[in-house]
Design a protein around this motif. Sequence first.
Motif, PDB file in Angstrom:
ATOM      1  N   ARG A 143     -33.677  -1.955  20.231  1.00 32.36           N
ATOM      2  CA  ARG A 143     -32.588  -2.159  21.203  1.00 32.36           C
ATOM      3  C   ARG A 143     -31.967  -0.803  21.486  1.00 32.36           C
ATOM      4  NH1 ARG A 143     -28.460  -6.291  18.632  1.00 32.36           N
ATOM      5  NH2 ARG A 143     -27.138  -5.383  20.246  1.00 32.36           N
TER       6      ARG A 143
ATOM      7  N   LYS B 157     -40.544  -9.549  22.560  1.00 30.28           N
ATOM      8  CA  LYS B 157     -39.511 -10.244  23.326  1.00 30.28           C
ATOM      9  C   LYS B 157     -39.961 -11.619  23.831  1.00 30.28           C
ATOM     10  CE  LYS B 157     -38.712  -8.388  27.374  1.00 30.28           C
ATOM     11  NZ  LYS B 157     -38.236  -7.409  28.353  1.00 30.28           N
TER      12      LYS B 157
ATOM     13  N   CYS C 152     -35.636  -8.028  19.809  1.00 39.12           N
ATOM     14  CA  CYS C 152     -36.414  -6.882  20.284  1.00 39.12           C
ATOM     15  C   CYS C 152     -36.561  -6.899  21.796  1.00 39.12           C
ATOM     16  CB  CYS C 152     -37.803  -6.906  19.631  1.00 39.12           C
ATOM     17  SG  CYS C 152     -38.707  -5.377  19.914  1.00 39.12           S
ATOM     18  N   ASN C 153     -36.359  -5.748  22.408  1.00 39.16           N
ATOM     19  CA  ASN C 153     -36.498  -5.647  23.864  1.00 39.16           C
ATOM     20  C   ASN C 153     -37.887  -5.227  24.293  1.00 39.16           C
ATOM     21  OD1 ASN C 153     -33.983  -6.417  24.585  1.00 39.16           O
ATOM     22  ND2 ASN C 153     -33.120  -4.361  24.416  1.00 39.16           N
TER      23      ASN C 153
END
Length: 367
Positions: A114, A77, A66-67
């Motif tokens: 993403r 993140k 996960c960003n």
Amino acid sequence: MKNIELQSILNRCVEKTASFQDFLTLIGLTNKDDLSALYQAAYQVKVNEVGNFVRLRGIIEFSNICNKDCLYCGIRKSNASFERFKMSKDEVLQSAEWAYEMNYGSVLLQAGERVDDEFIDFVEDCVKEIKLLSDNKLGITLSLGEQSRDTYARWFAAGAHRYLLRIETSNEELYKSLHPNDHSFDNRKKCLGWLRDAGYQVGTGVMIGFPRQSDEDLINDIMFFKEQDVDMIGMGPYIEHPDTPMSNSFLEYDAKKQHTLALKMIACTRLAMPNINIAASTALQALDQTGREKGLLAGANVIMPNLTDTKYRDKYKLYDGKPCLDENASQCRLCLEGRVAKIGEKIIYNEWGDSPHFKQRQKHKRD
Ligand code: 5AD
Ligand code: FES
């Protein structure tokens, strides 16, 4: 509260003349009998509008990379305390095929957020191939966060037809308190519009009972759902995750109170929006063994049985105490069938399970 007062508020809800203050009174109820009356009224509205049926969305949590860095979420993140995974396309397709063979009618693809090309292509391929393997019969919902208008359109063209993007809270100030500075409330809201424009059935939802959220905020959330005219709602109680900046932010975490607040929110949402789909989220069961059944009895009509392979399940923990970590998809299926039958509801198989609200919207567009 006096029985007669409560009954007149509930009547106003059914007649669609309830005020903000009426809903505020309902969300503030604490007495056991009052709560039963609220849940029963919402259940009755559900039965009248969408029947005593449960719709299934088999959920495939295909990656925890996960960003985003939401301050409440276990797979954010910055949490380096667990292993990241991404399923292969074959693994995703196998899960979808199993759902198809079990006549689930619909699957939900969920993952960490993403926006890179590899991810966008991967999702597009998965959607196309699920459509192929199921002879177009399996419905596909996506829950993959904020994307560009173009990406939403591509995934829709590939065959996805529902999208769930929780607003988390409709209060912009509170939104800021839940997210780092580079996360934008405005963009999230804009995404809901893009999804609608692209043709999806749009779902949103909030976290219920996080620190500093008031009853007024929750009723405003319901007003937001109405304003957005959404087709479905997925929402659940906020549950602390120990490896997040928001852990320990409660002086005293009261699981029962959180659970009741979530049930009240489901009931009020059903009363405010009678013909939409409302999910009894898995988080409800994290706080109470029979939490999801209670959700159904308070007005929810959708359940999302987990299809994710057990080897990945414990790596997709958004919150603490996630249930069913050791059960595989078949065990979850049997368990769920038993749970639903016990409360006198019926699972509908082999249908996408669109909400009457969406069907009405389509009809208006055609007329
Ligand atoms: N408690 C409850 N729900 C959570 N989510 C993420 N973290 C938590 C938590 N700690 C929910 C968010 C997100 C969805 C995928 O999971 O609402 O949109
Ligand atoms: Fe998973 Fe009961 S729903 S084991």
